[in-house]
Scaffold this motif. Structure first.
Motif, PDB file in Angstrom:
ATOM      1  N   VAL A 199      -3.724  16.274   3.960  1.00  0.00           N
ATOM      2  CA  VAL A 199      -3.964  16.812   5.309  1.00  0.00           C
ATOM      3  C   VAL A 199      -5.406  16.537   5.749  1.00  0.00           C
ATOM      4  CG1 VAL A 199      -4.079  18.949   6.663  1.00  0.00           C
ATOM      5  CG2 VAL A 199      -2.141  18.535   5.138  1.00  0.00           C
ATOM      6  N   ALA A 200      -6.330  16.637   4.801  1.00  0.00           N
ATOM      7  CA  ALA A 200      -7.737  16.415   5.134  1.00  0.00           C
ATOM      8  C   ALA A 200      -7.940  15.031   5.743  1.00  0.00           C
ATOM      9  CB  ALA A 200      -8.613  16.594   3.894  1.00  0.00           C
ATOM     10  N   VAL A 201      -7.344  14.003   5.138  1.00  0.00           N
ATOM     11  CA  VAL A 201      -7.609  12.649   5.632  1.00  0.00           C
ATOM     12  C   VAL A 201      -6.636  12.205   6.718  1.00  0.00           C
ATOM     13  CG1 VAL A 201      -8.869  11.864   3.592  1.00  0.00           C
ATOM     14  CG2 VAL A 201      -6.386  11.594   3.670  1.00  0.00           C
ATOM     15  N   VAL A 202      -5.372  12.613   6.617  1.00  0.00           N
ATOM     16  CA  VAL A 202      -4.392  12.145   7.609  1.00  0.00           C
ATOM     17  C   VAL A 202      -4.530  12.922   8.918  1.00  0.00           C
ATOM     18  CG1 VAL A 202      -1.942  11.918   8.157  1.00  0.00           C
ATOM     19  CG2 VAL A 202      -2.770  11.272   5.892  1.00  0.00           C
ATOM     20  N   ASP A 203      -4.683  14.242   8.812  1.00  0.00           N
ATOM     21  CA  ASP A 203      -4.802  15.057  10.032  1.00  0.00           C
ATOM     22  C   ASP A 203      -6.258  15.308  10.403  1.00  0.00           C
ATOM     23  OD1 ASP A 203      -2.079  15.129   9.943  1.00  0.00           O
ATOM     24  OD2 ASP A 203      -1.933  17.170   9.152  1.00  0.00           O
ATOM     25  N   HIS A 204      -7.168  14.733   9.615  1.00  0.00           N
ATOM     26  CA  HIS A 204      -8.607  14.864   9.886  1.00  0.00           C
ATOM     27  C   HIS A 204      -9.033  16.322  10.020  1.00  0.00           C
ATOM     28  CE1 HIS A 204      -8.348  10.563  10.369  1.00  0.00           C
ATOM     29  NE2 HIS A 204      -7.438  10.726  11.305  1.00  0.00           N
ATOM     30  N   LYS A 205      -8.621  17.128   9.050  1.00  0.00           N
ATOM     31  CA  LYS A 205      -9.077  18.528   8.987  1.00  0.00           C
ATOM     32  C   LYS A 205      -9.813  18.682   7.674  1.00  0.00           C
ATOM     33  CE  LYS A 205      -5.482  20.681  11.673  1.00  0.00           C
ATOM     34  NZ  LYS A 205      -4.324  21.556  11.736  1.00  0.00           N
ATOM     35  N   SER A 227       6.522  12.976   2.027  1.00  0.00           N
ATOM     36  CA  SER A 227       5.648  12.235   1.116  1.00  0.00           C
ATOM     37  C   SER A 227       5.839  12.709  -0.313  1.00  0.00           C
ATOM     38  CB  SER A 227       4.190  12.458   1.517  1.00  0.00           C
ATOM     39  OG  SER A 227       3.996  12.092   2.862  1.00  0.00           O
ATOM     40  N   LEU A 228       5.967  11.757  -1.233  1.00  0.00           N
ATOM     41  CA  LEU A 228       5.973  12.089  -2.658  1.00  0.00           C
ATOM     42  C   LEU A 228       4.516  12.097  -3.094  1.00  0.00           C
ATOM     43  CD1 LEU A 228       8.916  11.508  -2.178  1.00  0.00           C
ATOM     44  CD2 LEU A 228       8.974  10.090  -4.215  1.00  0.00           C
ATOM     45  N   LEU A 229       3.976  13.273  -3.330  1.00  0.00           N
ATOM     46  CA  LEU A 229       2.553  13.393  -3.643  1.00  0.00           C
ATOM     47  C   LEU A 229       2.306  13.530  -5.139  1.00  0.00           C
ATOM     48  CD1 LEU A 229       1.347  15.889  -0.866  1.00  0.00           C
ATOM     49  CD2 LEU A 229       1.307  13.384  -0.866  1.00  0.00           C
ATOM     50  N   ASP A 268       0.043   5.769   7.799  1.00  0.00           N
ATOM     51  CA  ASP A 268      -1.073   6.707   7.993  1.00  0.00           C
ATOM     52  C   ASP A 268      -1.698   7.124   6.659  1.00  0.00           C
ATOM     53  OD1 ASP A 268      -0.902   6.709  10.731  1.00  0.00           O
ATOM     54  OD2 ASP A 268       0.293   8.541  10.853  1.00  0.00           O
ATOM     55  N   ALA A 269      -0.837   7.366   5.688  1.00  0.00           N
ATOM     56  CA  ALA A 269      -1.350   7.783   4.375  1.00  0.00           C
ATOM     57  C   ALA A 269      -2.172   6.660   3.753  1.00  0.00           C
ATOM     58  CB  ALA A 269      -0.188   8.172   3.460  1.00  0.00           C
ATOM     59  N   ALA A 270      -1.681   5.421   3.880  1.00  0.00           N
ATOM     60  CA  ALA A 270      -2.396   4.285   3.299  1.00  0.00           C
ATOM     61  C   ALA A 270      -3.703   4.034   4.050  1.00  0.00           C
ATOM     62  CB  ALA A 270      -1.512   3.044   3.339  1.00  0.00           C
ATOM     63  N   ARG A 271      -3.627   4.028   5.356  1.00  0.00           N
ATOM     64  CA  ARG A 271      -4.802   3.736   6.195  1.00  0.00           C
ATOM     65  C   ARG A 271      -5.915   4.754   5.963  1.00  0.00           C
ATOM     66  NH1 ARG A 271      -7.224   0.695   8.306  1.00  0.00           N
ATOM     67  NH2 ARG A 271      -5.750  -0.803   9.074  1.00  0.00           N
ATOM     68  N   ASP A 300       0.816  -1.219   0.000  1.00  0.00           N
ATOM     69  CA  ASP A 300       0.000   0.000   0.000  1.00  0.00           C
ATOM     70  C   ASP A 300       0.845   1.261   0.000  1.00  0.00           C
ATOM     71  OD1 ASP A 300      -2.602  -1.383   0.276  1.00  0.00           O
ATOM     72  OD2 ASP A 300      -1.704  -2.049   2.160  1.00  0.00           O
ATOM     73  N   ALA A 301       2.107   1.126   0.407  1.00  0.00           N
ATOM     74  CA  ALA A 301       3.001   2.280   0.414  1.00  0.00           C
ATOM     75  C   ALA A 301       4.434   1.769   0.412  1.00  0.00           C
ATOM     76  CB  ALA A 301       2.767   3.154   1.644  1.00  0.00           C
ATOM     77  N   CYS A 302       5.337   2.595  -0.085  1.00  0.00           N
ATOM     78  CA  CYS A 302       6.758   2.241  -0.102  1.00  0.00           C
ATOM     79  C   CYS A 302       7.516   3.273   0.711  1.00  0.00           C
ATOM     80  CB  CYS A 302       7.239   2.227  -1.548  1.00  0.00           C
ATOM     81  SG  CYS A 302       9.028   2.262  -1.706  1.00  0.00           S
TER      82      CYS A 302
END
Lengths: 358, 358
Positions: free
Chosen positions: B168-174, B288-290, B317-320, B99-101
């Motif tokens: 940020v919206a999903v990882v930091d829940h903002k 993070s490489l976005l 966290d990014a994957a979850r 899910d992530a590297c």
């Protein structure tokens, strides 16, 4: 030789309550200095009276009837308030009545007024703002430009390097200060186009060019001088100021968390004091406007008297050590620099002294 | 749902001696995670043996026969070493096996390999590197780009903002993180041309755009996200790292100056420890490489196991939290962004959701 310093007394967040005491204190430690206090006489004289300095033999008050505020746009500073303390102070330098001008007024206005009144030196297209940042070597790294020029051509970066070299050579007494070009270190991208071409110009120049440096090299003290455009320099400086402030606040928070930590802080006071002295931003207050036909130093707007005195000292050091003469000499040797920037083909690459100097 | 994390075990200054212990430690605190350890089997297995983890049920070893060094140019990483641990690890993500590297390998190579293997998401022209920087609010400011793109068009800065917003919206829940555009604050020059045009695009976008911010705002935490080009971001980050290191060294020096200061340091240990924990760069390790069709996290090359574990956590966290899905959604709503950047006239200004989405 007496060094005469014109002080824009009305500039900064605190005006005369900071600038006048700083000037008088400076005089007491510099017997060969005179100050020209410029501003509203009604504001300056009560301060002098308080300091018992109304009749100080090395103080001259020059009246200016207007004040440039921190929010005044450049146009107002240039075209409306022609009798501002800032402009009158800079004019003292222009007319040879002062050797340097020090102001805590708004940077944009100060740069515009200085440039308009003093003009740039032969061979210099754009003035730049330089300051000294503390580094791990114990001395300071001179960084420029810090915001006067958001967009730069490669030729400008070369000129900035030459201007800074002249200042560092005489003020810090380093005959061949090293110059670093601020860049990013990742392999995939060795900087943007302007920086790559500036690197070519610097390599071909007479300067003691070290090569590319990265942001952390400013604090490592890898080179004496770090050159960058005004956008990058401004961001690097302000980021660093922001971080230093955050760390300072955290140290305070942690040492005031409980009675025990307060006790520790009391015991550790000599250590904490030494630390704060080493990091004291006041000691590094004062940015030089380089490239002009006269010396102008910009103090932080929020400076207190102690910090403002350091800015006065910077102007004094530059005047005493002949920064302008050295700059003229540095550019006179480079015939190519009086021609407009034309990229790597420019004559500025010619590093040998030329008889047909500007 | 199990989160599978592909670890490039050979990357960084310390290779398997850091990456493998970090991965095993991470597993012990995250029962829903699995790791895919990629690299030379002969190097990885002795480490696993030492950790009694050879038969760990949530560890899979995938062999790669080559290693990309910190000095390998991008061309070597892309064209020569096709069986590198870095590339095999990224390919695990591409093929849905992870899910992530996470890699501590050289940034340029990692960005090039990731971009080549994974490709960018629809509507994104350039991937960017983002990280979280501690701020005075106690949380972190997400800053990008940090060096992938030395030259940017205004449209790219808008895309960076959108990519960061999704993360940020999903990882930091903002839900509506605020976005600041890094600029210089002096009145005379309100930034360079690209930044001015990027400001127009951001103002017209659907994002929660705060406006211009300055370097110190990163540490103040004025906005959740700060957008800038990769040159400026890299210099700001590295300058700050350099300053933090210098201050850390000064604190050490002052507290080890004499037997008395050493005694003080002993007494003040709980305070100093809290301080160093708050400023611990390890906690902020992992960029993070976005913008790619898969999650890739870059760890500092010099990271120790503790720091590398934080980078693994970032990938987890990014994957979850479904960063990729959220990013796709953010760009799908913006029809204008799949067209090439054409300046302020671009359709990207259209902030209303569009039916003809990419």
């Amino acid at each position: 030789m007496t060094i005469k310093l014109a002080i824009d007394c009305m500039g900064g967040d605190h005006g005369v309550s900071v600038t006048v005491p700083a000037a008088i204190s400076f005089l007491s430690s510099h017997g060969d200095a005179e100050v020209v206090l410029v501003g509203l006489r009604d504001s300056i004289e009560p301060q002098l009276k308080k300091l018992h300095a109304l009749d100080h033999p090395r103080v001259r008050v020059v009246t200016a009837t207007e004040v440039i505020t921190m929010d005044d746009p450049v146009e107002v500073a240039l075209r409306k308030k022609k009798d501002s303390s800032m402009r009158v102070a800079v004019t003292q330098v222009k007319e040879g009545l002062a050797d340097a001008c020090i102001s805590a007024g708004n940077t944009g206005a100060l740069m515009a007024v200085s440039r308009y009144v003093l003009k740039t030196l032969e061979g210099i297209e754009r003035p730049a703002i330089a300051t000294t940042i503390p580094n791990e070597q114990g001395w300071g790294t001179t960084v420029l430009d810090l915001g006067a020029n958001a967009d730069c051509e490669p030729e400008h970066l070369l000129q900035f390097a030459r201007m800074a070299e002249a200042m560092v050579a005489v003020v810090d007494h380093k005959e061949r200060p090293s110059v670093g070009l601020l860049n990013i270190g990742e392999e995939v991208i060795k900087g943007n186009d302007v920086v790559k071409r500036a690197g070519e110009l610097l390599r071909a120049s007479e300067l003691n060019f070290y090569g590319n440096v990265e942001g952390n090299d400013i604090f490592k003290g890898t080179t004496d001088i770090v050159v960058c455009d005004g956008f990058v320099g401004n961001v690097a400086l302000k980021s660093s100021e922001g971080l230093a402030k955050m760390i300072g606040n955290m140290i305070k928070e942690e040492f005031t968390r409980s009675w025990f930590t307060r006790l520790l802080a009391g015991l550790a006071m000599p250590v904490l004091k030494r630390l704060s002295r080493r990091l004291d931003p006041a000691r590094y207050n004062g940015a030089s406007l380089l490239g002009l036909r006269g010396l102008v130093v910009k103090s932080h707007g929020s400076a207190d008297a102690h910090a403002f005195e350091w800015a006065i000292k910077r102007g004094y050091d530059a005047a005493r050590n002949g920064v302008i003469a050295r700059t003229i000499q540095a550019f006179a040797n480079k015939s190519g620099n009086s021609t407009p920037a034309t990229g790597p083909q420019s004559g500025a690459q010619d590093s040998s002294p030329s008889p047909h100097a500007a």
